[in-house]
Design a protein around this motif. Structure first.
Motif, PDB file in Angstrom:
ATOM      1  N   LEU A  69       7.988  -3.785   3.472  1.00  0.00           N
ATOM      2  CA  LEU A  69       8.668  -2.546   3.847  1.00  0.00           C
ATOM      3  C   LEU A  69       9.623  -2.809   5.005  1.00  0.00           C
ATOM      4  O   LEU A  69       9.463  -3.769   5.766  1.00  0.00           O
ATOM      5  CB  LEU A  69       7.649  -1.475   4.255  1.00  0.00           C
ATOM      6  CG  LEU A  69       6.571  -1.112   3.236  1.00  0.00           C
ATOM      7  CD1 LEU A  69       5.560  -0.155   3.857  1.00  0.00           C
ATOM      8  CD2 LEU A  69       7.190  -0.499   1.983  1.00  0.00           C
ATOM      9  N   THR A  73      12.519   2.127   8.568  1.00  0.00           N
ATOM     10  CA  THR A  73      12.632   3.261   7.644  1.00  0.00           C
ATOM     11  C   THR A  73      11.433   3.423   6.716  1.00  0.00           C
ATOM     12  O   THR A  73      11.313   4.439   6.041  1.00  0.00           O
ATOM     13  CB  THR A  73      13.898   3.100   6.781  1.00  0.00           C
ATOM     14  OG1 THR A  73      13.750   1.937   5.943  1.00  0.00           O
ATOM     15  CG2 THR A  73      15.143   2.943   7.648  1.00  0.00           C
ATOM     16  N   ASP A  74      10.581   2.418   6.650  1.00  0.00           N
ATOM     17  CA  ASP A  74       9.449   2.392   5.717  1.00  0.00           C
ATOM     18  C   ASP A  74       9.883   2.323   4.261  1.00  0.00           C
ATOM     19  O   ASP A  74       9.073   2.539   3.354  1.00  0.00           O
ATOM     20  CB  ASP A  74       8.532   3.612   5.918  1.00  0.00           C
ATOM     21  CG  ASP A  74       7.673   3.489   7.170  1.00  0.00           C
ATOM     22  OD1 ASP A  74       7.475   2.351   7.629  1.00  0.00           O
ATOM     23  OD2 ASP A  74       7.224   4.522   7.687  1.00  0.00           O
ATOM     24  N   ASP A  75      11.156   2.032   4.012  1.00  0.00           N
ATOM     25  CA  ASP A  75      11.625   1.883   2.635  1.00  0.00           C
ATOM     26  C   ASP A  75      11.201   0.517   2.089  1.00  0.00           C
ATOM     27  O   ASP A  75      11.138  -0.472   2.832  1.00  0.00           O
ATOM     28  CB  ASP A  75      13.156   1.980   2.573  1.00  0.00           C
ATOM     29  CG  ASP A  75      13.657   3.373   2.908  1.00  0.00           C
ATOM     30  OD1 ASP A  75      12.905   4.331   2.662  1.00  0.00           O
ATOM     31  OD2 ASP A  75      14.781   3.493   3.419  1.00  0.00           O
ATOM     32  N   GLU A 136       0.221  -5.685   3.810  1.00  0.00           N
ATOM     33  CA  GLU A 136       1.452  -4.891   3.958  1.00  0.00           C
ATOM     34  C   GLU A 136       2.296  -5.521   5.042  1.00  0.00           C
ATOM     35  O   GLU A 136       1.812  -5.757   6.151  1.00  0.00           O
ATOM     36  CB  GLU A 136       1.095  -3.449   4.320  1.00  0.00           C
ATOM     37  CG  GLU A 136       2.313  -2.539   4.371  1.00  0.00           C
ATOM     38  CD  GLU A 136       1.933  -1.101   4.671  1.00  0.00           C
ATOM     39  OE1 GLU A 136       1.706  -0.334   3.720  1.00  0.00           O
ATOM     40  OE2 GLU A 136       1.850  -0.753   5.866  1.00  0.00           O
ATOM     41  N   ARG A 138       5.959  -5.584   7.253  1.00  0.00           N
ATOM     42  CA  ARG A 138       7.113  -4.800   7.697  1.00  0.00           C
ATOM     43  C   ARG A 138       8.124  -5.743   8.341  1.00  0.00           C
ATOM     44  O   ARG A 138       7.833  -6.347   9.383  1.00  0.00           O
ATOM     45  CB  ARG A 138       6.682  -3.700   8.677  1.00  0.00           C
ATOM     46  CG  ARG A 138       5.756  -2.679   8.032  1.00  0.00           C
ATOM     47  CD  ARG A 138       5.297  -1.598   8.995  1.00  0.00           C
ATOM     48  NE  ARG A 138       4.382  -0.690   8.324  1.00  0.00           N
ATOM     49  CZ  ARG A 138       4.756   0.360   7.602  1.00  0.00           C
ATOM     50  NH1 ARG A 138       6.045   0.638   7.487  1.00  0.00           N
ATOM     51  NH2 ARG A 138       3.859   1.128   7.014  1.00  0.00           N
TER      52      ARG A 138
END
Length: 277
Positions: A69, A73-75, A136, A138
């Motif tokens: 991600l 923006t967490d996109d 996860e 980032r």
């Protein structure tokens, strides 16, 4: 008849069976080992859900399931390259930013994730035998430090000397004259110079000007023809030069557009000037 069906990144799969099938034996393959078999029964038109669990006993590898991600923006970050340091396999993230690495030897590995426009990431990951490890990630956007991009073009030196590019510059700027370069000739590979000129320049019939005629005959007006600055008399340009030998062509369809070196009292129909390479 055995049927092999790949499971998705979530471990799920769907399998359609014939309507007359009443029973099937299912098993899952993962790395070098298999799960215990499961026997499923079916009813026509009904859906049956079966859970298969991979046995960890004796397995030497595991699986890594991850999602990448954008940290701001967490996109999801697509087409990020994920790999384990020291192993050749590199996978790209999908539209949801997800990736999966299978058959990973159990133990501690260093996960590497790279994507243009983001700072690269390295992180230790522990893979357990027979298990799926989820992670996860980032990535932090980072400005690109790129070398300047320089575009270069080469010109035929001879064409510089005879003034072709200078006349082309001013002719295109003022709308006087049509100019054909060696690059266009090489791209089209024409069979004759006269035919190529007629194709590329509007209002031409061979090397004659259709927009001007000879007296009352209505025939196109023949243009003066030059080869390397020399006026050809009585013979057409195709008898002296082939297209692959041409470095540039200048077409002037009237006396008003003619440069001084190609003008004259007999140039009312214009001129075609051909230069060899």
């Amino acid at each position: 008849m055995p049927v092999r069906q790949a499971a998705g990144v979530d471990g799920r799969f769907s399998l359609c069976v014939p309507e007359d099938a009443r029973e099937a034996t299912l098993w899952a393959e993962f790395g070098d080992d298999s799960s215990q078999q499961a026997i499923a029964t079916f009813e026509a038109g009904a859906t049956r859900e079966v859970v298969l669990r991979v046995l960890s006993e004796g397995m030497r590898s595991g699986r890594l399931l991850g999602q990448v991600l954008d940290a701001l923006t967490d996109d999801p970050v697509r087409t990020a390259a994920a790999s384990l340091r020291g192993r050749p396999l590199v996978v790209d993230t999908n539209r949801q930013g997800r990736f999966v690495l299978t058959g990973v030897p159990a133990g501690v590995h260093e996960l590497e994730v790279r994507r243009i426009g983001y700072a690269p990431l390295r992180h230790p990951i522990t893979i357990d035998r027979g298990l799926t490890t989820e992670v996860e990630i980032r990535l932090v956007p980072a400005p690109l430090d790129m070398e300047p991009i320089v575009a270069t073009a080469t010109r035929i030196r001879r064409m510089e000397i005879v003034g072709f590019y200078e006349r082309k510059h001013w002719g295109e700027l003022t709308g006087l004259g049509h100019f054909i370069t060696a690059e266009e000739i090489d791209r089209w590979r024409p069979s004759s110079v006269s035919g190529f000129v007629a194709m590329m320049v509007p209002g031409m019939s061979g090397l004659a000007n259709r927009r001007m005629s000879m007296g009352f005959s209505g025939r196109p007006c023949p243009m003066k023809q030059y080869l390397d600055g020399i006026l050809l008399r009585g013979s057409g340009i195709d008898q002296f030069v082939r297209p692959f030998e041409v470095g540039g062509i200048e077409v002037y369809k009237g006396p008003a557009s003619l440069p001084a070196e190609f003008a004259g009292s007999d140039a009312r129909c214009g001129a075609v000037v051909v230069w060899t390479r």
